[in-house]
Design a protein around this motif. Structure first.
Motif, PDB file in Angstrom:
ATOM      1  N   GLU C  53      56.078  48.722  44.961  1.00  0.00           N
ATOM      2  CA  GLU C  53      57.271  49.240  45.687  1.00  0.00           C
ATOM      3  C   GLU C  53      58.324  49.924  44.765  1.00  0.00           C
ATOM      4  O   GLU C  53      58.557  51.020  44.921  1.00  0.00           O
ATOM      5  CB  GLU C  53      57.892  48.190  46.702  1.00  0.00           C
ATOM      6  N   LYS C  58      52.863  52.279  45.634  1.00  0.00           N
ATOM      7  CA  LYS C  58      52.463  51.707  46.547  1.00  0.00           C
ATOM      8  C   LYS C  58      51.058  52.825  47.120  1.00  0.00           C
ATOM      9  O   LYS C  58      49.878  51.870  47.810  1.00  0.00           O
ATOM     10  CB  LYS C  58      53.143  51.584  47.850  1.00  0.00           C
ATOM     11  N   ASP C  59      51.456  53.900  47.079  1.00  0.00           N
ATOM     12  CA  ASP C  59      50.182  54.825  47.826  1.00  0.00           C
ATOM     13  C   ASP C  59      49.317  55.046  46.626  1.00  0.00           C
ATOM     14  O   ASP C  59      47.988  55.541  47.252  1.00  0.00           O
ATOM     15  CB  ASP C  59      50.793  55.811  48.595  1.00  0.00           C
ATOM     16  N   ARG C  60      49.409  54.673  45.410  1.00  0.00           N
ATOM     17  CA  ARG C  60      48.374  55.078  44.621  1.00  0.00           C
ATOM     18  C   ARG C  60      47.531  54.064  44.022  1.00  0.00           C
ATOM     19  O   ARG C  60      46.423  54.198  43.535  1.00  0.00           O
ATOM     20  CB  ARG C  60      49.149  55.828  43.357  1.00  0.00           C
ATOM     21  N   ASP C  62      45.708  50.131  45.040  1.00  0.00           N
ATOM     22  CA  ASP C  62      45.589  49.007  46.174  1.00  0.00           C
ATOM     23  C   ASP C  62      46.000  47.663  45.593  1.00  0.00           C
ATOM     24  O   ASP C  62      45.712  47.208  44.406  1.00  0.00           O
ATOM     25  CB  ASP C  62      44.053  48.842  46.411  1.00  0.00           C
TER      26      ASP C  62
END
Ligand SMILES: Cc1cc2nc3c(=O)[nH]c(=O)nc-3n(C[C@H](O)[C@H](O)[C@H](O)COP(=O)(O)O)c2cc1C
Ligand code: SF4
Ligand code: SF4
Ligand code: FES
Ligand code: FES
Lengths: 195, 157, 638
Positions: C53, C58-60, C62
């Motif tokens: 975070e 976070k979106d790049r 897993d």
């Protein structure tokens, strides 16, 4: 009912389909010792004294005759060496637990169990469950039951029910092979029911 | 710390039982649920269970004295569980248990007089690789050494 | 989610899931099995969440909590994909570094596995010797799956065997396949699975039940826990296929309450499978109905026995039934009921997917496939080991397990749990399968493997199992209840130095009677730990009985702790640690132990610094007399 024929101790014995080995044997007057068996109750198979050897050598095994279903052609030995050895050790165990019980003393004598090699654990009740099962199966009162597990297993009067049901009934007392049931009942009565 | 809230307990039991009327085959599941909620099984509760599920009291008494998960006495605030499974045994759990008993001043199966700790043993928690293992409340303590015992127990209040 | 109505829809779903996943994308997995949670994997996981975070990643990338890979001792374990870099003992403070290095494609050397002998570090998980020599079929997916997400299982090819069985095979063909694979039960007995399935299928009576045995009461074994927690769908899929083969429409999963996470994960898995239409009415449009319920155990080893387990599911006390009719024919509510172990069920999808021949090509003549063992005790790499049946004990303990820990000498490996036995050094080359270990007087059992070293007293160890069984016997039949309790009595007096010359004979007589007369397998096998230790370690019994000596220095009544005056450096450490103040010491005073107060906890022995090594265990001989008070002052060279 279909007829079946078994070979018990070398003799051809006939019985009916659906009977246990014990029932067939007793029907023919062959004596097999039992402690937890009662003809009015479901077979329970826990004292293991009624063990017999079935099959033909070398493939034989011990089974409890009070539970094992008789089958046509079955070969049964009720007093083979293997059966006697095992029964002897079982009697040693029972003797340590209920040293005073006549039926056990008599059987021990019959089987030549003389030396007391085991520590006495005298609790007198051998947990054959005759009382519990009689009360549940025949009287449907459920006034007495088992509690605990393993070596701590015991028979206990259920106070909430026994206070009412037992004093007028007492039918299970004479079933007890060691006679401990009645004295236990008196003890419980003096401790509990008077309150 | 233990208060006589048997009335509240009976209420909770009745609440749980409401969903199980006549379900005699769920006896053990119901007992587990009540044990989890109250952390013990009060006697009045057993009678209610017997009536509601339609199971003879005889069977209820046998079940609650047969299984390790059930307790017929109130439990302390924290349950301390020492694993005495084989893997933990060969790594010294008997000595851990001795030390916990000494530290708490009670034997396994008992509860401290202030109802802070209850001590129990278990035969394997499935984290044998971490042995010896002790659980306090729901916190697992693995690879335990003797000198950690007091520190861990002292950290609870 | 919409219910899947055909095999095609399932395939479309799978393709959808797979296409959204980028195999080259960075992924951090954190083991979240019970053992790793015990050692603190939750804070590590939380640190990952927070750090990702914070770094805006976070979106790049897993982040995934996974099932237990079985290398529990090294936990918390983090594996970074796609390179499969494995980090051990990962603490929250290590997380930031792992993330930033991984982003750069770099490795954090200090957290890698280091070979204790060669000192070489290994980065790829599968190159670590512990994994390298294993064959991970059933366990393999544990570390790739978040058990609470059915999509993870589906993405890896899960629920492929189910439609194959339902649409391409008749129930008879499924059964024939299992028979050809020669699958034998993993729960201990090694009973041919197909034969049991056939009995249930052919037995008169409806409904028929199928049941998963996840009681795993064998203390020291946790392979069923790892599977149930880590990959519950594989068990469900196998169970459903079995139900189809046997014509059953209702299944039960019996889980011990000591495994809360397993119970939770299987409940989630059932719900998800129902939502997708993989369980319930008209599964995948095949017309086949099947539901599954979870039943929790309440803490009783004996309830894992088949007839006892069925009593328990019926709500009765879980003790065995005295019947000679198999539960496969008359089980739950006297209806045909097929009970198999967790691992047995998990083998089924593999057999259906890959074929019986493939399965039968793994293993030995009589024992096919792989088996998971729980390798624990005094061994360097403890954890779960999956190998082809027939692998030797030596390979498991030394090649995979890395040998005995702490430079101690190997003494025995105990297999098969309380029904099993102790196998000594000279049989370490025996292949592990159903039949070989039985010949040695032990048992493969459900897969527990406990390594013991020279510090284990074999009499005490036998007593441990007999004590376990004395508490766990249901107490119903005379031989088991009374016989085990007398055995315990005798073993206890031997370890207390009160053994008699006739005790060994008595133990043997009791053992024979237990085997011959007990109602169920608990009693019938209860003497195995005693018999095998008598067979292979008889001198230890003799030492206890004749010389009142415990060679391993374990039995409290036969040992004493003694401080060797010429080695004591008066460091005060032992005196400070003794829980009962039995050590009399002081600055520059040679310490002495007050034998009357000593409780023989062994703390002093453990804490005395190895460079002094002043504390000695004495057994079989008297403790030397106290040294004179005037000799206690240590004269140090200045
Ligand atoms: C005392 C006792 C405990 C048992 N515990 C388990 C157990 O925890 N898990 C298990 O799968 N089988 C256990 N078994 C074996 C079961 O009775 C049964 O044979 C097994 O679950 C059948 O499954 P399988 O054919 O897949 O091996 C136990 C047997 C006995 C006698
Ligand atoms: S009290 Fe008597 S009848 Fe009842 S179980 Fe004990 S020995 Fe059997
Ligand atoms: S052998 Fe033991 S566990 Fe099995 S029925 Fe008899 S007393 Fe119970
Ligand atoms: S009479 Fe058959 S076991 Fe007791
Ligand atoms: S033996 Fe302690 S967790 Fe398994």
């Amino acid at each position: 009912m279909e007829k079946i024929t078994l070979n018990i101790d070398g003799k051809e014995i006939t019985g009916e389909d659906g009977m246990t080995i014990l029932e067939v044997a007793r029907g023919a007057g062959i004596d097999i010792p039992t402690l937890c068996y009662h003809e009015k109750l479901e077979p329970y198979g826990v004292c293991r004294l009624c063990l017999v050897e079935i099959g033909t050598p070398p493939r034989t095994r011990l089974v409890t005759s009070c539970v094992y279903p008789a089958a046509d052609g079955l070969v049964v030995k009720t007093r083979s060496e293997r059966v006697i050895q095992t029964r002897k050790m079982l009697l040693e165990l029972l003797l340590a637990r209920a040293p005073g019980a006549k039926i056990i003393k008599d059987l021990a004598e019959e089987y030549g169990v003389t030396k007391a090699r085991l520590r006495k654990t005298a609790t007198f009740c051998i947990l054959c469950g005759l009382c519990v099962r009689y009360c549940a199966e025949i009287k449907k009162a459920d006034a007495i039951g088992f509690i605990g597990r393993g070596i701590e297993r015991e028979v206990m009067f259920i106070p909430e029910i026994a206070t009412e049901s037992c004093p007028p009934c007492r039918e299970c007392f004479p079933l007890c092979p060691t006679g401990v049931l009645e004295s236990n009942f008196r003890l419980v009565q003096s401790l509990l029911f008077k309150k | 710390m233990v208060t006589d809230n048997s009335e509240a307990d009976v209420k909770k039991i009745n609440h749980i039982l409401a969903g199980y009327k006549g379900e005699s085959n769920l006896l053990i599941q119901v007992l587990l649920e009540i044990q989890k909620e109250l952390r013990w099984l009060p006697k009045e509760g057993l009678i209610r269970i017997s009536q509601e599920l339609n199971v003879p009291l005889r069977q209820v008494y046998h079940a609650v004295t047969f299984y390790k998960a059930f307790s017929l006495v109130p439990k302390g605030k924290y349950t301390v569980t020492v694993c005495v499974g084989t893997a933990c045994h060969v790594r010294g759990s008997p000595r851990i248990l001795d030390r916990v008993e000494q530290t708490l001043g009670i034997n396994s199966g008992d509860t401290t007089p202030d109802f802070k700790f209850s001590l129990e043993t278990v035969n394997c928690l499935g984290c044998c690789a971490m042995g010896p293992v002790m659980v306090v409340g729901d916190v697992y303590h693995g690879k335990l050494s003797l000198d950690q015992v007091r520190r861990i127990l002292d950290s609870y209040d | 989610m919409p219910k899947l109505k055909s095999a095609l829809e399932l395939e479309e779903l799978r393709e959808g899931i797979v296409s959204k996943r980028d195999p080259s994308r960075l992924c951090f997995t954190v083991c979240s099995g019970t053992a790793c949670l015990a050692i603190g994997s939750q804070p590590t996981f939380a640190a990952f969440e927070k750090e990702l975070e914070k770094q805006g990643l976070k979106d790049r990338v897993d982040l995934k909590p996974t099932g237990c890979p079985g290398f529990c001792e090294q936990g918390p374990i983090v594996v970074v994909y796609p390179q499969e870099i494995c980090y051990l003992h990962v603490q929250p403070e290590d997380v930031a570094e792992i993330i930033s290095q991984s982003m750069k494609g770099q490795i954090v050397e200090r957290l890698l596995y280091v070979d204790p002998v060669t000192g070489k570090a290994t980065s790829r998980e599968s190159d670590i010797p512990f994994y390298l020599y294993q064959k991970r079929l059933i366990l393999g997916n544990n570390r790739l799956i978040d058990a609470t997400k059915i999509e993870d299982y589906i993405a890896l090819g899960g629920y492929k065997a189910l439609p194959k069985a339902l649409f391409d095979m008749t129930p008879e063909q499924v059964l024939a396949e299992i028979e050809k694979a020669n699958l034998r039960g993993r729960g201990g007995g090694g009973f041919p699975t197909a034969r049991k399935w056939k009995s249930t299928r052919d037995a008169p009576g409806e409904p028929k039940y199928v049941i998963v045995n996840c009681d795993e009461g064998d203390p020291g074994a946790f392979m069923n826990r790892a599977l149930m927690e880590g990959n519950p769908h594989s068990v469900l899929e196998g169970l459903t296929i079995g139900a189809y083969a046997m014509g059953s429409h209702e299944g039960f999963i019996y889980v011990r309450q000591e495994y809360p996470l397993a119970a939770e994960n299987i409940a989630i898995a059932i719900k998800q499978a129902e939502d997708y239409g993989l369980l319930g009415k008209n599964i995948l449009g095949s017309g086949f109905d099947f539901i599954v319920k979870v039943h929790k155990g309440a803490g009783a080893f004996i309830s894992g026995e088949s007839s006892a387990l069925m009593n328990a599911i019926e709500g009765k006390v879980g003790e065995p039934r005295p019947k000679y009719i198999h539960t496969a024919e008359k089980g739950l509510w006297d209806k045909p009921s097929c009970l198999n172990n967790v691992e047995t069920w998990a083998d089924v999808p593999f057999i259906i997917n890959n074929g019986a021949e493939w399965f039968a090509s793994i293993g030995t003549e009589g024992s096919k496939g792989t088996k998971i063992f729980s390798l624990v005790g005094k061994v360097n790499n403890t954890g779960l080991v999956e190998v082809p049946l027939g692998t030797s004990l030596r390979d498991i303990i030394y090649r995979i397990g890395g040998g005995v820990s702490g430079n101690k000498k190997f003494k025995a490996v105990q297999t098969g749990g309380p029904s099993g036995g102790c196998i000594p050094e000279q049989y370490l080359d025996s292949p592990v399968d159903f039949d070989e270990l039985t010949k040695l007087g032990a048992m493969m059992g459900s897969g527990g493997m406990i390594v013991t070293d020279e510090d284990t007293c074999m009499v005490d160890f036998a007593k441990y199992f007999v004590h376990f069984l004395s508490e766990e016997s249901c107490g119903k039949c005379v031989p088991c209840r009374e016989g085990i309790s007398h055995m315990l009595d005798i073993l206890t007096r031997i370890t207390e130095g009160k053994g008699q010359a006739t005790d060994v004979q008595l133990l043997e007589d009791l053992a024979r009677m237990l085997k011959e007369a007990s109602l169920c397998a608990l009693g019938q096998t209860a003497a195995n730990p005693v018999l095998t230790t008598l067979r292979y370690f008889r001198p230890e019994y003799d030492a206890h009985i004749n010389e009142k000596r415990c060679p391993a220095g374990v039995c409290k009544d036969l040992i004493a702790f003694y401080i060797e005056p010429d080695k004591c450096q008066a460091c005060l450490i032992c005196a400070r640690n003794c829980p009962v103040d039995a050590i009399n010491g002081g600055k520059n005073l040679i310490h002495v132990i007050d034998q009357s107060r000593c409780i023989k906890c062994g703390t002093c022995f453990d804490v005395c610094p190895p460079r002094f090594g002043a504390i000695k265990k004495i057994s079989g001989e008297p403790v030397p007399a106290l040294i004179l008070e005037q000799d206690r002052v240590i004269q140090r060279k200045s």
